[in-house]
Design a protein around this motif. Structure first.
Motif, PDB file in Angstrom:
ATOM      1  N   ALA A   1       0.845  -1.204   0.000  1.00  8.96           N
ATOM      2  CA  ALA A   1       0.000   0.000   0.000  1.00  8.96           C
ATOM      3  C   ALA A   1       0.873   1.243   0.000  1.00  8.96           C
ATOM      4  N   LYS A   2       1.967   1.169   0.761  1.00  9.17           N
ATOM      5  CA  LYS A   2       2.872   2.310   0.865  1.00  9.17           C
ATOM      6  C   LYS A   2       3.473   2.624  -0.505  1.00  9.17           C
ATOM      7  N   GLU A   3       3.894   1.558  -1.177  1.00  8.18           N
ATOM      8  CA  GLU A   3       4.468   1.762  -2.510  1.00  8.18           C
ATOM      9  C   GLU A   3       3.428   2.368  -3.448  1.00  8.18           C
ATOM     10  N   ILE A   4       2.191   1.827  -3.334  1.00 10.86           N
ATOM     11  CA  ILE A   4       1.117   2.378  -4.190  1.00 10.86           C
ATOM     12  C   ILE A   4       0.875   3.836  -3.832  1.00 10.86           C
ATOM     13  N   MET A   5       0.890   4.103  -2.527  1.00 10.56           N
ATOM     14  CA  MET A   5       0.621   5.464  -2.057  1.00 10.56           C
ATOM     15  C   MET A   5       1.694   6.449  -2.503  1.00 10.56           C
ATOM     16  N   VAL A   6       2.899   5.952  -2.653  1.00  4.35           N
ATOM     17  CA  VAL A   6       3.971   6.832  -3.111  1.00  4.35           C
ATOM     18  C   VAL A   6       3.887   6.981  -4.636  1.00  4.35           C
ATOM     19  N   THR A   7       3.622   5.865  -5.313  1.00  3.68           N
ATOM     20  CA  THR A   7       3.630   5.881  -6.779  1.00  3.68           C
ATOM     21  C   THR A   7       2.444   6.654  -7.344  1.00  3.68           C
ATOM     22  N   VAL A   8       1.271   6.397  -6.768  1.00  3.30           N
ATOM     23  CA  VAL A   8       0.051   7.006  -7.325  1.00  3.30           C
ATOM     24  C   VAL A   8       0.113   8.536  -7.346  1.00  3.30           C
ATOM     25  N   PRO A   9       0.500   9.192  -6.229  1.00  2.56           N
ATOM     26  CA  PRO A   9       0.554  10.657  -6.300  1.00  2.56           C
ATOM     27  C   PRO A   9       1.531  11.169  -7.344  1.00  2.56           C
ATOM     28  N   ILE A  10       2.669  10.473  -7.468  1.00  2.00           N
ATOM     29  CA  ILE A  10       3.670  10.922  -8.452  1.00  2.00           C
ATOM     30  C   ILE A  10       3.062  10.834  -9.849  1.00  2.00           C
ATOM     31  N   ILE A  11       2.466   9.673 -10.143  1.00  2.00           N
ATOM     32  CA  ILE A  11       1.852   9.489 -11.464  1.00  2.00           C
ATOM     33  C   ILE A  11       0.725  10.512 -11.649  1.00  2.00           C
ATOM     34  N   LEU A  12      -0.013  10.705 -10.554  1.00  5.30           N
ATOM     35  CA  LEU A  12      -1.134  11.638 -10.602  1.00  5.30           C
ATOM     36  C   LEU A  12      -0.665  13.039 -10.956  1.00  5.30           C
ATOM     37  N   ILE A  13       0.384  13.458 -10.296  1.00  3.76           N
ATOM     38  CA  ILE A  13       0.909  14.807 -10.550  1.00  3.76           C
ATOM     39  C   ILE A  13       1.389  14.895 -11.998  1.00  3.76           C
ATOM     40  N   ILE A  14       2.098  13.840 -12.440  1.00  2.00           N
ATOM     41  CA  ILE A  14       2.599  13.840 -13.818  1.00  2.00           C
ATOM     42  C   ILE A  14       1.419  13.908 -14.791  1.00  2.00           C
ATOM     43  N   VAL A  15       0.397  13.071 -14.507  1.00  3.71           N
ATOM     44  CA  VAL A  15      -0.774  13.031 -15.412  1.00  3.71           C
ATOM     45  C   VAL A  15      -1.454  14.400 -15.464  1.00  3.71           C
ATOM     46  N   VAL A  16      -1.611  14.995 -14.270  1.00  5.02           N
ATOM     47  CA  VAL A  16      -2.288  16.304 -14.212  1.00  5.02           C
ATOM     48  C   VAL A  16      -1.504  17.354 -14.993  1.00  5.02           C
ATOM     49  N   LEU A  17      -0.190  17.389 -14.706  1.00  4.62           N
ATOM     50  CA  LEU A  17       0.639  18.394 -15.393  1.00  4.62           C
ATOM     51  C   LEU A  17       0.652  18.161 -16.892  1.00  4.62           C
ATOM     52  N   LEU A  18       0.822  16.880 -17.256  1.00  2.33           N
ATOM     53  CA  LEU A  18       0.908  16.529 -18.673  1.00  2.33           C
ATOM     54  C   LEU A  18      -0.404  16.839 -19.393  1.00  2.33           C
ATOM     55  N   SER A  19      -1.505  16.423 -18.762  1.00  2.00           N
ATOM     56  CA  SER A  19      -2.795  16.642 -19.417  1.00  2.00           C
ATOM     57  C   SER A  19      -3.090  18.137 -19.515  1.00  2.00           C
ATOM     58  N   TRP A  20      -2.666  18.871 -18.470  1.00  2.00           N
ATOM     59  CA  TRP A  20      -2.877  20.312 -18.495  1.00  2.00           C
ATOM     60  C   TRP A  20      -2.046  20.936 -19.623  1.00  2.00           C
ATOM     61  N   TYR A  21      -0.820  20.436 -19.746  1.00  2.00           N
ATOM     62  CA  TYR A  21       0.066  20.979 -20.784  1.00  2.00           C
ATOM     63  C   TYR A  21      -0.468  20.642 -22.176  1.00  2.00           C
ATOM     64  N   ILE A  22      -0.858  19.353 -22.350  1.00  2.00           N
ATOM     65  CA  ILE A  22      -1.351  18.920 -23.675  1.00  2.00           C
ATOM     66  C   ILE A  22      -2.608  19.700 -24.034  1.00  2.00           C
ATOM     67  N   SER A  23      -3.509  19.779 -23.050  1.00  2.00           N
ATOM     68  CA  SER A  23      -4.757  20.487 -23.329  1.00  2.00           C
ATOM     69  C   SER A  23      -4.483  21.965 -23.599  1.00  2.00           C
ATOM     70  N   TYR A  24      -3.463  22.508 -22.911  1.00  2.00           N
ATOM     71  CA  TYR A  24      -3.089  23.901 -23.144  1.00  2.00           C
ATOM     72  C   TYR A  24      -2.584  24.071 -24.573  1.00  2.00           C
ATOM     73  N   LYS A  25      -1.739  23.120 -24.980  1.00  2.00           N
ATOM     74  CA  LYS A  25      -1.166  23.181 -26.330  1.00  2.00           C
ATOM     75  C   LYS A  25      -2.271  23.075 -27.384  1.00  2.00           C
ATOM     76  N   ILE A  26      -3.229  22.177 -27.109  1.00  2.00           N
ATOM     77  CA  ILE A  26      -4.306  21.988 -28.087  1.00  2.00           C
ATOM     78  C   ILE A  26      -5.214  23.213 -28.128  1.00  2.00           C
ATOM     79  N   SER A  27      -5.493  23.724 -26.934  1.00  2.00           N
ATOM     80  CA  SER A  27      -6.500  24.788 -26.885  1.00  2.00           C
ATOM     81  C   SER A  27      -5.921  26.160 -27.216  1.00  2.00           C
ATOM     82  N   LEU A  28      -4.594  26.306 -27.107  1.00  2.00           N
ATOM     83  CA  LEU A  28      -3.997  27.627 -27.334  1.00  2.00           C
ATOM     84  C   LEU A  28      -4.354  28.213 -28.705  1.00  2.00           C
TER      85      LEU A  28
END
Lengths: 322, 584
Positions: free
Chosen positions: B289-316
């Motif tokens: 669970a600890k490993e999942i708890m550490v991995t998930v937020p990292i992936i989550l942050i990456i996904v959020v930033l990436l999706s925000w960036y991609i969507s920004y690029k598309i929508s710009l």
């Protein structure tokens, strides 16, 4: 509910923050599953009783998943060493301290400092009427005294004379036991408690005083050792069984148990030191985990005689297996 | 309606927002699902594995304890062999050999011989013994005698022969033949072996942190427990385990969930009971669970930033497009969006947008020009009505007729002039009825006829149906004007002007036919191309046929307008095509 984009972004950000906080908290909780450390400071490194207590502590630590550090001064009279050990444990970091104080008066300030540092402190084995601490595990010394009184009454009836031997000058525990005996006898019998000389010199004093007592009061019905040293002294003074004189002892050391087998001691009040050690850990773990537990956990002693030493159930309590 | 539209627009989500949220949801949901299902699967697996591994550990422990007991039996057998080798004689030699054997065996606590009455015959080592040892009445002694030549293995107990020693032992007992004082007899040989090896075997087990092993006999009574001082003093309740019960999980008296695994020993009717705490086993779950708890937020942050960036690029670029559209919306068409980067679709859209803006701009310019031309022509048409030349000539004629006492003609002319101007004004309307337009033409012709002293006649022919149709005003006068000035004025013969209004080919058709001089093909061509206008000098309005044609075409389109046909010396025919417009 209509969520516009701006609100949506705020919700998303808030959600992410909450998620991260939850995960952070979970992480902390998971880290908390790492073993806590309890420091146990006993009165002395040496002695069968301390060894048995340590065995109980190890059993408890294994069961309740904590790390333990067993510390003790070389001598059970070295108060300064015990004080230093407490301070060292605080400096080195510990999650809780279990202590069997040699002298409550001398250690009061040091123990109070632990409370200030919010380190859970649990006392064991010995109590002090003057310095009552919140948490204690061990004998209820007064009730133990009453139990001894009960044994005396069973052995000699409700009349006669007895003598109480113990290092009352050195320990509150023994004072409480003596009071328990006296109160019980006073309450239920007309047994006379004979005055004896001071036993401040330890075993030697007891031997001398017992011998004197036997000379001055040959009709005495029973002699009671209120602690291990006194019991040893009585046994040494007796050498062989004296018909008509009942000896009630206190202790759990093998040499004292052997005196039962030799017939010197008729009844022996045996404290469960293994149980005290085990329960000290159990209560401390409960304390640290903020669970309910009895602030004063009294471990009842048992009374054995020659016939019951090898009783299957009694021997399992009497003789440590570790 | 407009309010509603604005509301809908303001509640819309941006493309960046939608893409980002969609991506996050699409990424997170499977991640959470996978994480949870993996956790669930592994947790279950870990418990199952623990059952297996605890079973294996207990199996190993069983073998070790069996081995321990076998060694005890071997010790007993060795001692018995010493006896046999000594011809079963109980003498000093045997005792000497037993002492030697004893000193070579660390785990042997004592070797004791009792006669069948339970009296102690001898003990090795030679140490002080407990007084009054009476074993005859003890159940185990009776059992040994009953079993005769079979081994009897006692439960763990405190060695109770040697004085002052309180060692935990297991006694291996058997009835043996013994010759003492030349008498054949039997005796009970008891070899006490230390319990310490068994305790160490049990203590050294790793049953997941707090796990431990205890031993029960066939009556489910605990005969060994690592915490027996606690259990037998009532400080701890041990789980009530039934002999031969299947291994499973229980809630122990302390409220902890425990995994119990059992195993029976071979030599004795003892049952090993292994207790593992689920919370210890679950520690491994915590690790996962600890490993999942550490991995998930990292992936989550990456996904959020990436999706925000991609969507920004598309929508710009779309946002850029939107901004430019807003500028266009405000009426600025002088912009061109020049996107360097962007998706193909957006680039195409941008290109189309640019083309559209350009086209709109052209249309607006065109429209503006048309409107300007229309206004200019309308103005010219109006100006034509107050042509000072025409007015001067008319008033001059009126004055001349008044002087000559031609009062009737004066009245007629003044009336016609008044009507002419009234219709010209028409309350500011540009569209009037055919009847009014014809009335206007008639008044004009009347004035001109008087002026030109009946040099021509005119005829107006219109049906009642056509009279009510609508027409652009002042379209007949310039044509009539031209017919008079260019066709009839210089004729020797009497001139004739015919005006017809009819419906033809689904259109309103005015025909103005004169029998004047006509014109050459060159002149006709020039008029058709619009390079020759009416002659102001000759008293015409100067507005001309082109003005009429343009006004009709600007208003109704290029399928309408003027058609001119002429032949020299034969006259000219002008057709005016208009749409059929009825009603107000």
């Amino acid at each position: 509910m209509n969520i516009d984009q701006k609100n949506g972004t705020i919700w998303l950000a808030a959600g992410l923050i909450i998620l991260l906080i939850i995960m952070f908290r979970l992480n902390i909780n998971l880290e908390q599953t790492e073993k806590k450390q309890i420091t146990i400071i006993t009165k002395s490194k040496y002695g069968e009783n301390w060894e048995t207590i340590s065995n109980g502590i190890r059993a408890g630590a294994n069961e309740f998943g904590v790390n333990i550090k067993l510390l003790a001064p070389d001598s059970n009279k070295d108060i300064d060493a015990q004080k230093t050990l407490i301070q060292a444990a605080t400096i080195n970091g510990t999650d809780a301290i279990i202590i069997a104080p040699i002298d409550y008066h001398m250690l009061d300030e040091t123990i109070s400092d632990l409370n200030k540092d919010k380190i859970p402190v649990i006392t064991m084995v010995s109590v002090s009427e003057k310095y009552p601490y919140k948490y204690y595990i061990g004998l209820d010394h007064y009730e133990t005294g009453r139990k001894i009184g009960q044994v005396i009454m069973k052995e000699i009836g409700s009349e006669g004379s007895i003598a109480l031997m113990g290092m009352m000058e050195l320990s509150d525990d023994i004072v409480l036991r003596e009071r328990g005996v006296r109160d019980y006898l006073k309450e239920f019998t007309s047994i006379t408690v004979l005055e004896t000389g001071e036993n401040s010199m330890g075993e030697f004093s007891v031997v001398t005083n017992t011998k004197d007592l036997l000379k001055t009061h040959p009709q005495i019905n029973a002699i009671i050792g209120l602690d291990e040293e006194a019991t040893r002294g009585i046994c040494l003074a007796f050498k062989a069984k004296k018909p008509g004189v009942i000896v009630v002892g206190f202790g759990s050391s093998h040499d004292i148990v052997n005196q039962v087998e030799l017939g010197i001691i008729d009844e022996l009040v045996v404290p469960n030191y293994f149980g005290i050690g085990y329960m000290a850990i159990k209560n401390t773990v409960d304390y640290m985990n903020q669970k309910d537990f009895d602030r004063n956990t009294y471990i009842d002693p048992m009374v054995i005689d020659l016939d019951s030493i090898y009783d299957e159930d009694i021997q399992k309590v009497l003789f440590s297996i570790q | 309606m407009r309010k509603l539209k604005m509301h809908v627009i303001s509640k819309g989500y941006s493309i960046q927002y939608i893409i980002a949220i969609s991506t996050i949801i699409v990424a997170i949901l499977p991640m959470i699902y996978t994480g949870l299902s993996m956790y669930e699967k592994y947790s279950h697996q870990i418990i199952e594995n623990s059952k297996i591994s605890t079973g294996q550990i207990l199996e190993q422990l069983k073998m070790n304890i069996d081995d321990y007991l076998a060694k005890g039996i071997t010790s007993h057998s060795d001692v018995e062999n010493l006896l046999i080798n000594n011809n079963n004689e109980y003498n000093a030699m045997l005792i000497s050999n037993l002492n030697m054997y004893f000193s070579s065996k660390n785990d042997t606590v004592s070797i004791t011989t009792f006669n069948l009455d339970g009296d102690l015959m001898n003990t090795v080592p030679s140490v002080p013994l407990r007084q009054n040892i009476q074993v005859a009445k003890e159940p185990w002694f009776e059992q040994v005698i009953e079993q005769n030549s079979l081994y009897y293995i006692s439960e763990p107990h405190i060695q109770n022969i040697i004085q002052g020693q309180y060692k935990w032992v297991v006694s291996i007992c058997k009835v043996v033949d013994l010759v003492e004082s030349n008498t054949n007899d039997k005796a009970v040989l008891v070899v006490d072996v230390s319990l310490q090896p068994l305790v160490e075997l049990c203590n050294n087990l790793n049953l997941g942190g707090s796990g431990y092993v205890y031993i029960v006999d066939e009556n489910d009574e605990i005969i060994y427990h690592p915490q027996q001082a606690v259990v037998f003093s009532g400080l701890k309740d041990e789980i009530s385990f039934k002999y031969n019960e299947q291994s499973t999980t229980y809630i122990n008296p302390q409220g902890d969930e425990v995994l119990i695994v059992n195993n029976s020993l071979n030599f004795v009717s003892w049952e090993l009971v292994g207790v593992s705490y689920i919370k210890n086993i679950a520690d491994r779950n915590y690790q996962i669970a600890k490993e999942i708890m550490v991995t998930v937020p990292i992936i989550l942050i990456i996904v959020v930033l990436l999706s925000w960036y991609i969507s920004y690029k598309i929508s710009l670029p779309i946002k850029e497009l939107g901004k430019h559209m807003k500028i266009v919306e405000k009426g600025n068409f002088d912009i061109k969006l020049d996107l360097k980067n962007g998706e193909l679709e957006v680039m195409n859209l941008t290109h189309t947008f640019n083309v559209m803006v350009k086209r709109i701009k052209e249309l607006i310019d065109e429209n503006k020009k048309e409107q300007e031309a229309k206004r200019h022509n309308e103005l010219n048409a109006l100006q034509a009505q107050i042509n000072p030349h025409f007015l001067y000539n008319t008033l001059d004629s009126i004055m001349w007729m008044a002087e000559a006492g031609m009062s009737e003609e004066v009245v007629l002319m003044v009336t016609a002039l008044a009507k002419l101007f009234r219709i010209s004004i028409s309350k500011g309307h540009n569209i009037i009825t055919v009847e009014e337009e014809l009335e206007h033409a008639k008044n004009y012709l009347l004035i001109q006829k008087i002026r030109y002293k009946d040099k021509f006649n005119f005829y107006i022919n219109v049906s009642e149906e056509v009279k009510m149709l609508k027409t652009v005003k002042l379209i007949l006068q310039p044509i009539i004007e031209n017919a008079i000035y260019h066709g009839i004025e210089y004729m020797v013969d009497l001139g004739r002007i015919d005006i017809n209004a009819e419906i033809s080919e689904g259109k309103l058709l005015f025909t103005i036919q004169d029998n004047g001089l006509g014109m050459s093909l060159e002149v006709l061509d020039c008029i058709r191309k619009g390079t020759i206008e009416g002659n102001i000098e000759k008293g015409g309005s100067g507005v001309g046929v082109r003005n009429v044609d343009q006004r009709i075409k600007l208003r109704y389109g290029y399928e309408y307008g003027l058609e001119i046909d002429s032949q020299e010396e034969s006259g000219t025919q002008v057709k005016i095509w208009l749409p059929i417009i009825r009603g107000e």
